[in-house]
Design a protein around this motif. Structure first.
Motif, PDB file in Angstrom:
ATOM      1  N   UNK A  44      27.284 133.843 -60.689  1.00 31.06           N
ATOM      2  CA  UNK A  44      26.023 133.102 -61.130  1.00 31.06           C
ATOM      3  C   UNK A  44      25.366 133.518 -62.195  1.00 31.06           C
ATOM      4  N   UNK A  45      25.173 134.890 -62.169  1.00 32.05           N
ATOM      5  CA  UNK A  45      24.465 135.331 -63.405  1.00 32.05           C
ATOM      6  C   UNK A  45      25.196 135.112 -64.691  1.00 32.05           C
ATOM      7  N   UNK A  46      26.636 135.210 -64.625  1.00 33.57           N
ATOM      8  CA  UNK A  46      27.411 134.900 -65.953  1.00 33.57           C
ATOM      9  C   UNK A  46      27.271 133.406 -66.248  1.00 33.57           C
ATOM     10  N   UNK A  47      27.222 132.514 -65.118  1.00 34.22           N
ATOM     11  CA  UNK A  47      27.319 131.119 -65.353  1.00 34.22           C
ATOM     12  C   UNK A  47      25.734 130.757 -65.921  1.00 34.22           C
ATOM     13  N   UNK A  48      24.813 131.389 -65.365  1.00 33.82           N
ATOM     14  CA  UNK A  48      23.492 131.099 -65.905  1.00 33.82           C
ATOM     15  C   UNK A  48      23.361 131.378 -67.498  1.00 33.82           C
ATOM     16  N   UNK A  49      24.127 132.700 -67.913  1.00 30.32           N
ATOM     17  CA  UNK A  49      23.870 133.141 -69.204  1.00 30.32           C
ATOM     18  C   UNK A  49      24.595 132.526 -70.233  1.00 30.32           C
ATOM     19  N   UNK A  50      25.720 131.991 -69.720  1.00 29.85           N
ATOM     20  CA  UNK A  50      26.838 131.115 -70.580  1.00 29.85           C
ATOM     21  C   UNK A  50      26.318 129.892 -70.486  1.00 29.85           C
ATOM     22  N   UNK A  51      25.518 129.217 -69.828  1.00 28.55           N
ATOM     23  CA  UNK A  51      25.252 127.707 -69.837  1.00 28.55           C
ATOM     24  C   UNK A  51      26.142 126.942 -68.705  1.00 28.55           C
ATOM     25  N   UNK A  52      27.072 127.708 -68.117  1.00 23.66           N
ATOM     26  CA  UNK A  52      28.242 126.861 -67.433  1.00 23.66           C
ATOM     27  C   UNK A  52      27.455 126.234 -66.392  1.00 23.66           C
ATOM     28  N   UNK A  53      26.536 126.901 -65.841  1.00 21.26           N
ATOM     29  CA  UNK A  53      25.750 126.434 -64.437  1.00 21.26           C
ATOM     30  C   UNK A  53      24.512 125.748 -64.677  1.00 21.26           C
ATOM     31  N   UNK A  54      24.145 125.389 -66.061  1.00 23.11           N
ATOM     32  CA  UNK A  54      22.816 124.660 -66.425  1.00 23.11           C
ATOM     33  C   UNK A  54      22.896 123.065 -66.032  1.00 23.11           C
ATOM     34  N   UNK A  55      24.330 122.695 -65.981  1.00 22.41           N
ATOM     35  CA  UNK A  55      24.374 121.401 -65.261  1.00 22.41           C
ATOM     36  C   UNK A  55      25.617 120.929 -64.818  1.00 22.41           C
ATOM     37  N   UNK A  56      25.892 120.122 -64.030  1.00 28.20           N
ATOM     38  CA  UNK A  56      27.371 119.727 -63.250  1.00 28.20           C
ATOM     39  C   UNK A  56      28.291 119.292 -64.364  1.00 28.20           C
ATOM     40  N   UNK A  57      27.902 118.660 -65.389  1.00 26.00           N
ATOM     41  CA  UNK A  57      28.658 118.316 -66.553  1.00 26.00           C
ATOM     42  C   UNK A  57      29.326 119.578 -67.245  1.00 26.00           C
ATOM     43  N   UNK A  58      28.471 120.473 -67.569  1.00 21.48           N
ATOM     44  CA  UNK A  58      28.699 121.794 -68.067  1.00 21.48           C
ATOM     45  C   UNK A  58      29.946 122.508 -67.061  1.00 21.48           C
ATOM     46  N   UNK A  59      29.624 122.493 -65.856  1.00 19.49           N
ATOM     47  CA  UNK A  59      30.607 123.341 -64.745  1.00 19.49           C
ATOM     48  C   UNK A  59      31.810 122.518 -64.731  1.00 19.49           C
ATOM     49  N   UNK A  61      33.164 120.631 -67.124  1.00 23.47           N
ATOM     50  CA  UNK A  61      33.864 120.715 -68.154  1.00 23.47           C
ATOM     51  C   UNK A  61      34.570 122.017 -68.416  1.00 23.47           C
ATOM     52  N   UNK A  62      33.803 123.060 -67.797  1.00 20.00           N
ATOM     53  CA  UNK A  62      34.433 124.276 -67.990  1.00 20.00           C
ATOM     54  C   UNK A  62      35.779 124.459 -66.938  1.00 20.00           C
ATOM     55  N   UNK A  63      35.546 123.818 -65.848  1.00 21.71           N
ATOM     56  CA  UNK A  63      36.623 123.935 -65.024  1.00 21.71           C
ATOM     57  C   UNK A  63      37.972 123.053 -65.534  1.00 21.71           C
ATOM     58  N   UNK A  64      37.388 121.931 -66.146  1.00 24.77           N
ATOM     59  CA  UNK A  64      38.659 121.319 -67.173  1.00 24.77           C
ATOM     60  C   UNK A  64      39.313 121.966 -68.185  1.00 24.77           C
TER      61      UNK A  64
END
Length: 214
Positions: A44-59, A61-64
């Motif tokens: 979670x901390x990593x996701x918040x720092x990298x922006x992956x968890x800032x939005x569902x689209x970002x998350x 997109x990362x999984x994709x």
């Protein structure tokens, strides 16, 4: 294998009045939730720092961007969590539709949970109660062992697998210590699991997507 033929004592029990060394399996079972929590918090901390968890689209997109590795890692983690609960399997069931979409995520949940449940049965059939009592608390194990003494255990087990309210992982282990046939068990898992996954996975994930401030 019947319940009566399973080992009645824990592998960690002292012999001749001499305390045994700390059981590594029991210790791992107790510490694994803390490890899972630490891993989850780190992600979670990593996701918040990298922006992956800032939005569902970002998350998504990362999984994709992970390509085939995304589903493979998810399937392996979900299957492992059913066999040994480092991370509660229910959390990954919710995560499936969020990460991969309703249809694809539910299919991945179905494959992973069924695979883990079949492994639980096979492990219990070959090891018996000794391992189960080291992973789960003896009080919980004894509570659900009472179900196996009923003539209607198979029906009760099928109902429990269908409804997303029972401790499925433990029940699958316990079923492996009974006289239930492998064929019967497989049919129950394959036919009853989808309903619990749809009700729990899709239902809770829909609430998460609706109310999570993304």
């Amino acid at each position: 294998m019947s319940v009566g033929s399973a080992p009645a004592t824990s592998a960690a029990a002292p012999a001749d009045g001499v305390p045994s060394r700390r059981d590594p399996v029991r210790l791992a079972a107790r510490l694994s939730p803390l490890l899972g929590l630490a891993i989850s918090a780190t992600l979670v901390v990593w996701g918040l720092q990298t922006g992956v968890l800032q939005s569902l689209e970002n998350l998504q997109a990362f999984i994709g961007s992970l390509g085939a590795w995304g589903p493979v890692v998810f399937l392996l983690a979900s299957t492992a969590s059913v066999v040994f609960p480092i991370v509660p399997a229910g959390l990954l069931v919710i995560a499936g539709p969020v990460l991969f979409g309703a249809l694809e995520g539910t299919v991945y949940n179905y494959v992973a949970v069924c695979a883990g449940s079949l492994l639980n049965f096979l492990i219990a059939r070959h090891v018996g109660l000794s391992l189960i009592e080291r992973i789960f608390s003896e009080r919980t194990v004894e509570k659900f062992l009472g179900w196996t003494r009923s003539a209607h255990f198979t029906r009760a087990f099928a109902l429990a697998i269908t409804l997303p309210v029972a401790p499925d992982d433990l029940l699958c282990y316990i079923a492996g210590t009974t006289r239930m046939r492998w064929r019967t068990y497989v049919l129950i898992i394959l036919l009853c699991k989808p309903w619990a996954l749809i009700a729990y996975g899709l239902g809770i994930s829909a609430l998460v997507l609706r109310y999570l401030p993304w």
